[in-house]
Design a protein around this motif. Sequence first.
Motif, PDB file in Angstrom:
ATOM      1  N   TRP A  72      66.156  -0.378  12.305  1.00 52.40           N
ATOM      2  CA  TRP A  72      64.704  -1.185  12.133  1.00 52.40           C
ATOM      3  C   TRP A  72      64.208  -0.703  10.707  1.00 52.40           C
ATOM      4  CZ3 TRP A  72      59.954   0.155  10.769  1.00 52.40           C
ATOM      5  CH2 TRP A  72      58.727  -0.499  10.901  1.00 52.40           C
ATOM      6  N   THR A  73      64.009  -1.916  10.108  1.00 51.61           N
ATOM      7  CA  THR A  73      63.760  -1.424   8.273  1.00 51.61           C
ATOM      8  C   THR A  73      62.603  -2.406   7.938  1.00 51.61           C
ATOM      9  OG1 THR A  73      64.502  -1.229   6.303  1.00 51.61           O
ATOM     10  CG2 THR A  73      65.644  -2.701   7.474  1.00 51.61           C
ATOM     11  N   VAL A  74      61.651  -1.820   7.330  1.00 50.79           N
ATOM     12  CA  VAL A  74      60.685  -2.568   6.579  1.00 50.79           C
ATOM     13  C   VAL A  74      61.090  -2.662   4.990  1.00 50.79           C
ATOM     14  CG1 VAL A  74      58.974  -0.612   6.716  1.00 50.79           C
ATOM     15  CG2 VAL A  74      57.956  -3.101   6.318  1.00 50.79           C
ATOM     16  N   VAL A  75      60.911  -3.559   4.317  1.00 51.30           N
ATOM     17  CA  VAL A  75      61.428  -3.697   2.829  1.00 51.30           C
ATOM     18  C   VAL A  75      60.382  -4.334   1.945  1.00 51.30           C
ATOM     19  CG1 VAL A  75      63.285  -4.439   1.390  1.00 51.30           C
ATOM     20  CG2 VAL A  75      63.865  -3.845   3.667  1.00 51.30           C
ATOM     21  N   ARG A  76      60.034  -3.779   1.075  1.00 48.71           N
ATOM     22  CA  ARG A  76      59.047  -4.390  -0.108  1.00 48.71           C
ATOM     23  C   ARG A  76      59.887  -5.495  -0.948  1.00 48.71           C
ATOM     24  NH1 ARG A  76      56.630  -2.260  -5.667  1.00 48.71           N
ATOM     25  NH2 ARG A  76      55.329  -4.070  -6.287  1.00 48.71           N
TER      26      ARG A  76
ATOM     27  N   PHE B  19      64.659  -6.469  10.558  1.00 48.52           N
ATOM     28  CA  PHE B  19      64.532  -6.547   9.329  1.00 48.52           C
ATOM     29  C   PHE B  19      63.020  -7.529   8.817  1.00 48.52           C
ATOM     30  CE2 PHE B  19      69.078  -7.211   9.920  1.00 48.52           C
ATOM     31  CZ  PHE B  19      69.351  -5.714   9.609  1.00 48.52           C
ATOM     32  N   TYR B  20      62.452  -6.620   8.285  1.00 51.88           N
ATOM     33  CA  TYR B  20      60.886  -7.131   7.709  1.00 51.88           C
ATOM     34  C   TYR B  20      60.683  -7.038   6.453  1.00 51.88           C
ATOM     35  CZ  TYR B  20      59.332  -6.481  12.798  1.00 51.88           C
ATOM     36  OH  TYR B  20      59.140  -6.671  14.048  1.00 51.88           O
ATOM     37  N   PHE B  21      60.370  -7.971   5.729  1.00 50.77           N
ATOM     38  CA  PHE B  21      60.057  -7.971   4.297  1.00 50.77           C
ATOM     39  C   PHE B  21      58.540  -8.411   4.034  1.00 50.77           C
ATOM     40  CE2 PHE B  21      64.419  -8.836   5.469  1.00 50.77           C
ATOM     41  CZ  PHE B  21      65.138  -8.236   4.431  1.00 50.77           C
ATOM     42  N   THR B  22      58.124  -7.388   3.092  1.00 54.10           N
ATOM     43  CA  THR B  22      56.822  -7.387   2.928  1.00 54.10           C
ATOM     44  C   THR B  22      56.242  -6.700   1.512  1.00 54.10           C
ATOM     45  OG1 THR B  22      54.677  -6.620   3.810  1.00 54.10           O
ATOM     46  CG2 THR B  22      56.741  -5.175   4.180  1.00 54.10           C
TER      47      THR B  22
ATOM     48  N   SER C  86      54.062  -3.630  -1.199  1.00 55.03           N
ATOM     49  CA  SER C  86      53.845  -2.126  -1.377  1.00 55.03           C
ATOM     50  C   SER C  86      52.802  -1.588  -0.669  1.00 55.03           C
ATOM     51  CB  SER C  86      53.584  -2.052  -2.894  1.00 55.03           C
ATOM     52  OG  SER C  86      52.424  -2.489  -3.387  1.00 55.03           O
ATOM     53  N   GLY C  87      51.734  -2.371  -0.290  1.00 53.59           N
ATOM     54  CA  GLY C  87      50.673  -1.979   0.567  1.00 53.59           C
ATOM     55  C   GLY C  87      51.124  -1.620   1.757  1.00 53.59           C
ATOM     56  N   THR C  88      52.035  -2.295   2.345  1.00 51.16           N
ATOM     57  CA  THR C  88      52.530  -1.905   3.791  1.00 51.16           C
ATOM     58  C   THR C  88      53.350  -0.494   3.349  1.00 51.16           C
ATOM     59  OG1 THR C  88      52.567  -4.367   4.187  1.00 51.16           O
ATOM     60  CG2 THR C  88      53.940  -2.808   5.541  1.00 51.16           C
ATOM     61  N   ILE C  89      54.188  -0.595   2.591  1.00 53.49           N
ATOM     62  CA  ILE C  89      55.097   0.495   2.487  1.00 53.49           C
ATOM     63  C   ILE C  89      54.298   1.752   2.288  1.00 53.49           C
ATOM     64  CG2 ILE C  89      56.856   1.547   1.108  1.00 53.49           C
ATOM     65  CD1 ILE C  89      58.112  -0.602   2.530  1.00 53.49           C
ATOM     66  N   LEU C  90      53.279   1.828   1.400  1.00 55.25           N
ATOM     67  CA  LEU C  90      52.625   3.149   1.181  1.00 55.25           C
ATOM     68  C   LEU C  90      51.913   3.485   2.220  1.00 55.25           C
ATOM     69  CD1 LEU C  90      51.572   2.115  -2.553  1.00 55.25           C
ATOM     70  CD2 LEU C  90      53.363   3.787  -1.595  1.00 55.25           C
ATOM     71  N   LYS C  91      50.989   2.654   2.859  1.00 61.44           N
ATOM     72  CA  LYS C  91      50.264   2.968   4.125  1.00 61.44           C
ATOM     73  C   LYS C  91      50.963   3.500   5.522  1.00 61.44           C
ATOM     74  CE  LYS C  91      46.773  -0.419   3.035  1.00 61.44           C
ATOM     75  NZ  LYS C  91      47.557  -1.026   1.647  1.00 61.44           N
ATOM     76  N   PHE C  92      52.313   2.961   5.618  1.00 57.11           N
ATOM     77  CA  PHE C  92      53.163   3.160   6.441  1.00 57.11           C
ATOM     78  C   PHE C  92      53.807   4.435   6.420  1.00 57.11           C
ATOM     79  CE2 PHE C  92      57.395   2.620   8.801  1.00 57.11           C
ATOM     80  CZ  PHE C  92      56.909   2.778  10.171  1.00 57.11           C
ATOM     81  N   LEU C  93      54.102   4.954   4.978  1.00 53.81           N
ATOM     82  CA  LEU C  93      54.498   6.326   4.544  1.00 53.81           C
ATOM     83  C   LEU C  93      53.377   7.472   4.834  1.00 53.81           C
ATOM     84  CD1 LEU C  93      56.669   5.519   1.629  1.00 53.81           C
ATOM     85  CD2 LEU C  93      57.673   6.399   3.620  1.00 53.81           C
TER      86      LEU C  93
END
Length: 421
Positions: A32-36, A305-308, A310-317
């Motif tokens: 399961w992965t989310v990618v900027r 596989f999700y492609f999104t 930076s706002g998503t990545i930083l908030k998720f981290l």
Amino acid sequence: MMSTKTGYKQLMKNRINPAELQVPNCTAVHLWTVVRHGTRYPSKQAIKLMNGELKQLRVKILEAVEEGHSSLCEGDIEELKKWKLDVEEEQAKLLHPEGEEEMVLLGERWLARLPVLLNSYQEDKFRLRSTNTQRSQQSGQSFTTGLWTRLVGRKVKWEQVMVPHDPIIRFYKLCNRWKSEVKKNPESMKERHTFEQSQVVKEMRLNMTTFLGLDRSSPLTMSDLDIMYVMCNFDLAWQPSKHSSWCGMFSTFQLELMEYREELEYFWMDGPGYPVTGQQACVLARDMVDTFRNISMGMEKNGTFYFTHSGTILKFLTFLRVDQDKSSMRSENWREMEGRRWRTSSLGPFGANVAFVLQKCEEEEGDKMKVGLWVNEVLTIIPGCGEVWCGLDEFLEIFPEIDNCDFDDICEDETGEHIEL
């Protein structure tokens, strides 16, 4: 030191190619992965400044060289003379060819780690989703090319794009409380603005003016430094193996100051600065947990596989409490924060990705599901878990807010407005 405009190859340049993931008595059953999205072109406003103010500044800098006032080294002078920009406003925020390559290579590396799990595409075994932007959609297509070849990549089935905003992979666009208390709150930018007026930044402006041989009576403005730094960012992201004359105008220390200025915005806007910023990302974590639970109960899915963005990545981290420091980032504690862990250049570059691998492990008491976290392809101990592979039940004990996730409650602002998901 390029903050969220760091090219992914810069992050990967000292890494070795991955080997197949092998964990004793365990079998990988889901990725399961989310990618900027990968490296892109600048915003319309930045392109306008690059084609206007920056080109005018280049003329002034080269005039100072001709007059013998500049301290630029010969190599940077020659590079600056040859430098030209062929980017038009119509290309704003589109995926750059370098970004396409980053995504192809990312797909290839995940295939190398999990060859059995990801080897062949079957429509019912994979879930693919992107936000409603060209840069994210093209990133996803390039990633699938790396995984399964271009021919297969063209045929994969994508979930319908959610408009105007995706409630799972771009949730913050629908969170009224975050928008009112953070994004539109002047306090969120206070530390950055205060830092820009600090003595150390004023000295940087004056020192760079002198170094470039420009008129000290009208030193470089913060806007000048900003567009020079942004050009340096994109030069390196677009051509990772080539030196940028715009980067050569900054010392290492000055680049660190410019990075800190950027981080003061991201820390308070997308990071740990305000509780609601990370809290709302529980919807993304819940999607992952729901997927893993379904698989543990017999559902056969190999990858999500999700492609999104930076706002998503930083908030998720931020939600996962990855690389958080004891102190908050402020304008006055930049020296104390030089060794900080929360750094967007390494956490949120172009192509940033957060992945969870679910393993089915044979143990004496029976099969046990375990999860492992990768941050930008580095296997990372989940905060609060004592080992790299964390039992799914233990993971949920560490993050009880996943099962208790109520986006409406988190995102209802003081006016009582909220958005139904």
